[in-house]
Scaffold this motif. Sequence first.
Motif, PDB file in Angstrom:
ATOM      1  N   GLY A 128      85.132  69.102  42.954  1.00 41.48           N
ATOM      2  CA  GLY A 128      86.385  69.313  43.293  1.00 41.48           C
ATOM      3  C   GLY A 128      87.604  68.159  44.101  1.00 41.48           C
ATOM      4  O   GLY A 128      86.942  67.380  45.191  1.00 41.48           O
ATOM      5  N   GLY A 129      88.593  68.288  44.318  1.00 41.35           N
ATOM      6  CA  GLY A 129      89.488  67.215  44.841  1.00 41.35           C
ATOM      7  C   GLY A 129      88.469  65.690  44.241  1.00 41.35           C
ATOM      8  O   GLY A 129      88.895  65.848  42.769  1.00 41.35           O
ATOM      9  N   ASN A 130      89.378  64.744  45.317  1.00 41.55           N
ATOM     10  CA  ASN A 130      88.988  62.997  45.191  1.00 41.55           C
ATOM     11  C   ASN A 130      88.004  63.114  44.186  1.00 41.55           C
ATOM     12  O   ASN A 130      87.513  61.634  43.523  1.00 41.55           O
ATOM     13  N   ASN A 131      86.802  63.270  44.982  1.00 46.80           N
ATOM     14  CA  ASN A 131      85.549  63.612  44.169  1.00 46.80           C
ATOM     15  C   ASN A 131      85.446  63.587  43.175  1.00 46.80           C
ATOM     16  O   ASN A 131      84.294  63.015  42.212  1.00 46.80           O
ATOM     17  N   GLY A 132      86.260  64.620  42.225  1.00 50.58           N
ATOM     18  CA  GLY A 132      85.643  64.611  41.191  1.00 50.58           C
ATOM     19  C   GLY A 132      86.239  63.701  39.935  1.00 50.58           C
ATOM     20  O   GLY A 132      85.944  63.036  39.162  1.00 50.58           O
ATOM     21  N   VAL A 133      86.786  62.275  40.903  1.00 55.91           N
ATOM     22  CA  VAL A 133      87.406  61.211  39.769  1.00 55.91           C
ATOM     23  C   VAL A 133      86.909  60.198  40.885  1.00 55.91           C
ATOM     24  O   VAL A 133      86.337  58.668  40.041  1.00 55.91           O
ATOM     25  N   GLN A 134      85.949  59.616  42.013  1.00 57.65           N
ATOM     26  CA  GLN A 134      85.046  58.890  42.164  1.00 57.65           C
ATOM     27  C   GLN A 134      84.062  58.606  41.711  1.00 57.65           C
ATOM     28  O   GLN A 134      83.699  57.155  41.236  1.00 57.65           O
ATOM     29  N   SER A 135      83.468  59.566  40.670  1.00 59.48           N
ATOM     30  CA  SER A 135      82.148  59.164  39.616  1.00 59.48           C
ATOM     31  C   SER A 135      82.808  58.225  38.911  1.00 59.48           C
ATOM     32  O   SER A 135      82.439  57.187  38.516  1.00 59.48           O
ATOM     33  N   LEU A 136      84.235  58.659  38.318  1.00 59.52           N
ATOM     34  CA  LEU A 136      84.831  57.832  37.388  1.00 59.52           C
ATOM     35  C   LEU A 136      85.277  56.061  37.710  1.00 59.52           C
ATOM     36  O   LEU A 136      84.860  55.193  37.201  1.00 59.52           O
ATOM     37  N   MET A 137      85.151  55.521  39.478  1.00 58.40           N
ATOM     38  CA  MET A 137      86.186  54.960  39.866  1.00 58.40           C
ATOM     39  C   MET A 137      84.848  53.967  39.990  1.00 58.40           C
ATOM     40  O   MET A 137      84.581  52.929  39.592  1.00 58.40           O
ATOM     41  N   ALA A 138      83.340  54.638  40.335  1.00 60.92           N
ATOM     42  CA  ALA A 138      82.282  54.077  40.713  1.00 60.92           C
ATOM     43  C   ALA A 138      81.851  53.147  38.186  1.00 60.92           C
ATOM     44  O   ALA A 138      81.383  52.529  38.441  1.00 60.92           O
ATOM     45  N   ALA A 139      82.142  54.526  37.416  1.00 64.93           N
ATOM     46  CA  ALA A 139      81.245  54.049  36.606  1.00 64.93           C
ATOM     47  C   ALA A 139      82.504  53.099  35.797  1.00 64.93           C
ATOM     48  O   ALA A 139      82.062  51.891  35.436  1.00 64.93           O
ATOM     49  N   ALA A 140      83.903  53.133  36.518  1.00 65.20           N
ATOM     50  CA  ALA A 140      84.958  51.521  36.259  1.00 65.20           C
ATOM     51  C   ALA A 140      84.137  51.185  36.562  1.00 65.20           C
ATOM     52  O   ALA A 140      84.692  49.318  36.151  1.00 65.20           O
ATOM     53  N   GLU A 141      83.793  50.572  38.179  1.00 62.40           N
ATOM     54  CA  GLU A 141      83.856  49.591  38.513  1.00 62.40           C
ATOM     55  C   GLU A 141      81.759  48.727  38.196  1.00 62.40           C
ATOM     56  O   GLU A 141      81.779  48.115  37.787  1.00 62.40           O
ATOM     57  N   THR A 142      80.888  49.543  37.776  1.00 65.92           N
ATOM     58  CA  THR A 142      79.340  49.616  37.330  1.00 65.92           C
ATOM     59  C   THR A 142      79.785  49.123  35.770  1.00 65.92           C
ATOM     60  O   THR A 142      78.013  48.793  35.432  1.00 65.92           O
ATOM     61  N   GLY A 143      80.505  49.860  35.056  1.00 67.06           N
ATOM     62  CA  GLY A 143      80.238  50.005  34.045  1.00 67.06           C
ATOM     63  C   GLY A 143      78.736  50.733  33.098  1.00 67.06           C
ATOM     64  O   GLY A 143      78.395  51.027  32.308  1.00 67.06           O
ATOM     65  N   LYS A 144      78.523  52.219  33.881  1.00 66.30           N
ATOM     66  CA  LYS A 144      77.600  52.950  34.172  1.00 66.30           C
ATOM     67  C   LYS A 144      78.485  54.267  33.212  1.00 66.30           C
ATOM     68  O   LYS A 144      79.771  54.640  33.550  1.00 66.30           O
TER      69      LYS A 144
END
Length: 361
Positions: free
Chosen positions: A104-120
Amino acid sequence: MREITPDDIEALAVGAWVLGTGGGGSPYLGLLNMRRLYAEGRRVHLMDPDELADDDLVAVVSNMGAPLVGQERLTDSANIGRAVTLMEEYLGRPFRAVMSVEIGGNNGVQSLMAAAETGKPVVDADAMGRAYPEAQMTSFAVGDLKPWPLSLVDPRGIEGIVARVPSWKWMERLSRKMCVEVGSIAATCKAPRTGAEVKRWGILRTTTQAIALGQAIRLAQKEHRDPVQAILDQEKGLLLFRGKVADIARRTTEGFLRGTTRLDGLDDWRGYGFELAFQNEWAVGWLDGVPRVMTPDLICVLDSVSGEAIGTETLRYGQRVTVVALPAPPVFLSPRGLDFVGPRAFGYDLDFRSVFEGRAA
């Protein structure tokens, strides 16, 4: 595993905002981050939970704090990425993938942001199926999984680890105090989960769910159909009330946004009143003083015209809104699940009764 497209991200931001049930922070700032990262050539892949090996390690990420503060301190993908690498440094072991603690909310996008930064890759799952305000309000807590360790990152260079706690409630208390001290918003990596734990206790395929919901809303808008009805059809939800905002009272305290709002009825509800209470997310709704809907049923306040969600931090006087309920993940409807996320977990002396009780499947 498939690549998440720019259109998927646009739809995810819309769908996750509805599933945020008023909280989780607006996905708009996360969406802007993802647009920038994709323009720079970054790409994110979505991984089905069944692709995880049982011994794979998954980073569970979220922004923690009060949604109202999130409008002032803008989301930065580097912070959530650093929370993941800080946890890897502490564990001495790399993560296979990342996932959101709440879709829910912005945290639904946070994992994508972390993935974009880490390559996972991003695991297509979360631990709430919506948004909840406290650390122990997860399916992992219902499953009695280990609540520690946790990493916390603030953009001023403050980094912390909660190494061990005796319970989920202690993790909430300690991490919340840390979050408040750095300004009531921080990037966090929650207790690492194994692939086996994610497959057993995660709320599975919720990223796909949020994308599909967002696509349904955007298509209804494009075709000039009722987007609220599109949400009800997509999620098998119930329409509860239509009205306009007559009053809103909110305060940021102890790292949460708390308050109430009162709606005056319109259309079929003219002459009726609806009151909602919230702790980041909408928790309980009363129709003319009688409890009508309560957590863990998802309570969503929507713009009556666009069908898009309205957060507890952005609701304002005079808005025309529609209140709907969506079904909760089954894990939270169990007696143990209700101990963690039922109305009494939020301080309301109410026995949970779902608005979907007795409804034909």
